[in-house]
Design a protein around this motif. Structure first.
Motif, PDB file in Angstrom:
ATOM      1  N   PHE A 160     -10.678   2.069  -2.892  1.00  0.00           N
ATOM      2  CA  PHE A 160     -10.848   1.901  -1.388  1.00  0.00           C
ATOM      3  C   PHE A 160     -11.954   3.024  -1.124  1.00  0.00           C
ATOM      4  O   PHE A 160     -11.564   4.035  -0.230  1.00  0.00           O
ATOM      5  CB  PHE A 160      -9.768   2.088  -0.414  1.00  0.00           C
ATOM      6  N   PRO A 161     -13.136   2.850  -1.489  1.00  0.00           N
ATOM      7  CA  PRO A 161     -14.081   4.069  -1.045  1.00  0.00           C
ATOM      8  C   PRO A 161     -14.335   3.889   0.328  1.00  0.00           C
ATOM      9  O   PRO A 161     -15.140   5.059   0.906  1.00  0.00           O
ATOM     10  CB  PRO A 161     -15.625   3.502  -1.942  1.00  0.00           C
ATOM     11  N   GLU A 162     -14.409   2.950   1.052  1.00  0.00           N
ATOM     12  CA  GLU A 162     -14.494   2.926   2.634  1.00  0.00           C
ATOM     13  C   GLU A 162     -13.453   2.155   3.359  1.00  0.00           C
ATOM     14  O   GLU A 162     -12.758   1.204   2.751  1.00  0.00           O
ATOM     15  CB  GLU A 162     -15.894   2.138   2.913  1.00  0.00           C
ATOM     16  N   ASN A 163     -13.091   2.625   4.549  1.00  0.00           N
ATOM     17  CA  ASN A 163     -11.901   1.992   5.283  1.00  0.00           C
ATOM     18  C   ASN A 163     -10.567   1.375   4.572  1.00  0.00           C
ATOM     19  O   ASN A 163     -10.467   0.388   4.477  1.00  0.00           O
ATOM     20  CB  ASN A 163     -12.674   0.478   5.634  1.00  0.00           C
ATOM     21  N   PRO A 164     -10.143   2.366   4.217  1.00  0.00           N
ATOM     22  CA  PRO A 164      -8.735   2.092   3.213  1.00  0.00           C
ATOM     23  C   PRO A 164      -7.779   1.610   4.267  1.00  0.00           C
ATOM     24  O   PRO A 164      -7.810   1.758   5.286  1.00  0.00           O
ATOM     25  CB  PRO A 164      -8.429   3.447   2.642  1.00  0.00           C
ATOM     26  N   PRO A 165      -6.693   0.685   3.535  1.00  0.00           N
ATOM     27  CA  PRO A 165      -5.867   0.088   4.187  1.00  0.00           C
ATOM     28  C   PRO A 165      -4.769   1.215   4.759  1.00  0.00           C
ATOM     29  O   PRO A 165      -4.744   2.273   4.505  1.00  0.00           O
ATOM     30  CB  PRO A 165      -5.418  -0.947   3.115  1.00  0.00           C
ATOM     31  N   ALA A 166      -4.155   0.710   5.741  1.00  0.00           N
ATOM     32  CA  ALA A 166      -2.619   1.040   6.065  1.00  0.00           C
ATOM     33  C   ALA A 166      -1.780   1.404   5.072  1.00  0.00           C
ATOM     34  O   ALA A 166      -1.842   0.189   3.998  1.00  0.00           O
ATOM     35  CB  ALA A 166      -2.123   0.618   7.360  1.00  0.00           C
ATOM     36  N   ARG A 167      -0.945   2.180   4.680  1.00  0.00           N
ATOM     37  CA  ARG A 167       0.153   2.245   3.644  1.00  0.00           C
ATOM     38  C   ARG A 167       1.074   3.131   4.067  1.00  0.00           C
ATOM     39  O   ARG A 167       0.798   4.057   4.940  1.00  0.00           O
ATOM     40  CB  ARG A 167      -0.602   2.634   2.502  1.00  0.00           C
ATOM     41  N   GLU A 168       2.126   3.131   3.165  1.00  0.00           N
ATOM     42  CA  GLU A 168       3.305   4.008   3.050  1.00  0.00           C
ATOM     43  C   GLU A 168       3.679   4.384   1.680  1.00  0.00           C
ATOM     44  O   GLU A 168       3.258   3.309   0.760  1.00  0.00           O
ATOM     45  CB  GLU A 168       4.607   3.637   3.832  1.00  0.00           C
ATOM     46  N   THR A 169       3.925   5.487   1.494  1.00  0.00           N
ATOM     47  CA  THR A 169       4.521   5.817  -0.145  1.00  0.00           C
ATOM     48  C   THR A 169       5.945   6.214   0.055  1.00  0.00           C
ATOM     49  O   THR A 169       6.410   7.117   0.863  1.00  0.00           O
ATOM     50  CB  THR A 169       3.542   6.876  -0.541  1.00  0.00           C
ATOM     51  N   VAL A 170       6.775   5.774  -0.781  1.00  0.00           N
ATOM     52  CA  VAL A 170       8.282   6.074  -0.784  1.00  0.00           C
ATOM     53  C   VAL A 170       8.695   6.277  -2.012  1.00  0.00           C
ATOM     54  O   VAL A 170       8.344   5.727  -3.044  1.00  0.00           O
ATOM     55  CB  VAL A 170       8.902   4.922  -0.146  1.00  0.00           C
ATOM     56  N   GLU A 171       9.519   7.330  -2.235  1.00  0.00           N
ATOM     57  CA  GLU A 171      10.212   7.819  -3.602  1.00  0.00           C
ATOM     58  C   GLU A 171      11.305   7.039  -3.622  1.00  0.00           C
ATOM     59  O   GLU A 171      12.273   6.928  -2.678  1.00  0.00           O
ATOM     60  CB  GLU A 171      10.386   9.425  -3.704  1.00  0.00           C
ATOM     61  N   VAL A 172      11.438   6.400  -4.789  1.00  0.00           N
ATOM     62  CA  VAL A 172      12.891   5.587  -4.775  1.00  0.00           C
ATOM     63  C   VAL A 172      13.583   6.113  -6.335  1.00  0.00           C
ATOM     64  O   VAL A 172      12.916   6.695  -7.100  1.00  0.00           O
ATOM     65  CB  VAL A 172      12.387   3.920  -4.902  1.00  0.00           C
ATOM     66  N   SER A 173      14.873   5.815  -6.277  1.00  0.00           N
ATOM     67  CA  SER A 173      15.381   6.364  -7.507  1.00  0.00           C
ATOM     68  C   SER A 173      15.282   5.632  -8.848  1.00  0.00           C
ATOM     69  O   SER A 173      15.375   6.082  -9.994  1.00  0.00           O
ATOM     70  CB  SER A 173      17.083   6.219  -7.089  1.00  0.00           C
ATOM     71  N   CYS A 174      14.673   4.173  -8.720  1.00  0.00           N
ATOM     72  CA  CYS A 174      14.456   3.552  -9.617  1.00  0.00           C
ATOM     73  C   CYS A 174      13.597   2.309  -9.497  1.00  0.00           C
ATOM     74  O   CYS A 174      13.786   1.844  -8.527  1.00  0.00           O
ATOM     75  CB  CYS A 174      15.641   3.082 -10.565  1.00  0.00           C
ATOM     76  N   LEU A 175      12.743   1.954 -10.252  1.00  0.00           N
ATOM     77  CA  LEU A 175      11.706   0.711 -10.382  1.00  0.00           C
ATOM     78  C   LEU A 175      11.880  -0.340 -11.468  1.00  0.00           C
ATOM     79  O   LEU A 175      12.566   0.261 -12.531  1.00  0.00           O
ATOM     80  CB  LEU A 175      10.236   1.402 -10.124  1.00  0.00           C
ATOM     81  N   PRO A 176      11.524  -1.529 -11.356  1.00  0.00           N
ATOM     82  CA  PRO A 176      11.578  -2.346 -12.345  1.00  0.00           C
ATOM     83  C   PRO A 176      11.405  -1.761 -13.564  1.00  0.00           C
ATOM     84  O   PRO A 176      10.110  -1.261 -13.782  1.00  0.00           O
ATOM     85  CB  PRO A 176      10.826  -3.615 -11.828  1.00  0.00           C
ATOM     86  N   LYS A 177      11.935  -2.089 -14.628  1.00  0.00           N
ATOM     87  CA  LYS A 177      11.672  -1.627 -16.263  1.00  0.00           C
ATOM     88  C   LYS A 177      11.421  -0.272 -16.159  1.00  0.00           C
ATOM     89  O   LYS A 177      10.653   0.254 -17.140  1.00  0.00           O
ATOM     90  CB  LYS A 177      10.299  -2.522 -16.456  1.00  0.00           C
ATOM     91  N   ASN A 178      12.038   0.384 -15.331  1.00  0.00           N
ATOM     92  CA  ASN A 178      11.872   2.066 -15.377  1.00  0.00           C
ATOM     93  C   ASN A 178      10.418   2.635 -15.282  1.00  0.00           C
ATOM     94  O   ASN A 178      10.122   3.549 -15.856  1.00  0.00           O
ATOM     95  CB  ASN A 178      12.573   2.463 -16.495  1.00  0.00           C
TER      96      ASN A 178
END
Length: 125
Positions: free
Chosen positions: A96-114
């Motif tokens: 996203f070199p220009e005009n990046p999208p909105a976003r959130e970043t969240v830490e979670v305890s586990c994701l699929p396939k680790n």
């Protein structure tokens, strides 16, 4: 009415969900992890390579729907360790070199396939 998007170039869903769904002029892309479709392996050598593979998978689904990264309006990033945030952010930002999208970043305890990172997005068509 909704239309299901399925890219044969991107990893197949690993559960009862679609890679993406189009409703009206909006594309909803399911969370992607770093599965390399050509080998079936999960890319976790480094967090940078893993994030790049996730973004590549998103791009393949966007392409199938007739979109690209510039049309993404929102991303959700899930990480297993917020300590990786800076490295993930560096790779993510290159898409996203220009005009990046909105976003959130969240830490979670586990994701699929680790895996360490999963990203979903919403784009306009």
């Amino acid at each position: 009415m909704k239309k299901i998007v399925l890219s044969k170039d991107a990893p197949a869903p690993i559960g009862p969900y679609s890679q993406a769904v189009i409703h009206g002029n909006t594309l909803y892309v399911s969370g992607q992890i770093a599965i390399d479709q050509s080998t079936g392996n999960i890319v976790t050598d480094t967090i940078e390579k893993e994030t790049n593979q996730v973004m590549k998978n998103l791009g393949l689904i966007l392409k199938e729907a007739g979109a690209d990264y510039s049309q993404i309006i929102k991303c959700s990033i899930f990480v297993s360790d917020m300590g990786n945030f800076a490295k993930i952010n560096e790779v993510y930002g290159k898409y996203f070199p220009e005009n990046p999208p909105a976003r959130e970043t969240v830490e979670v305890s586990c994701l699929p396939k680790n895996v360490n990172v999963e990203i979903s997005c919403i784009a306009y068509l």
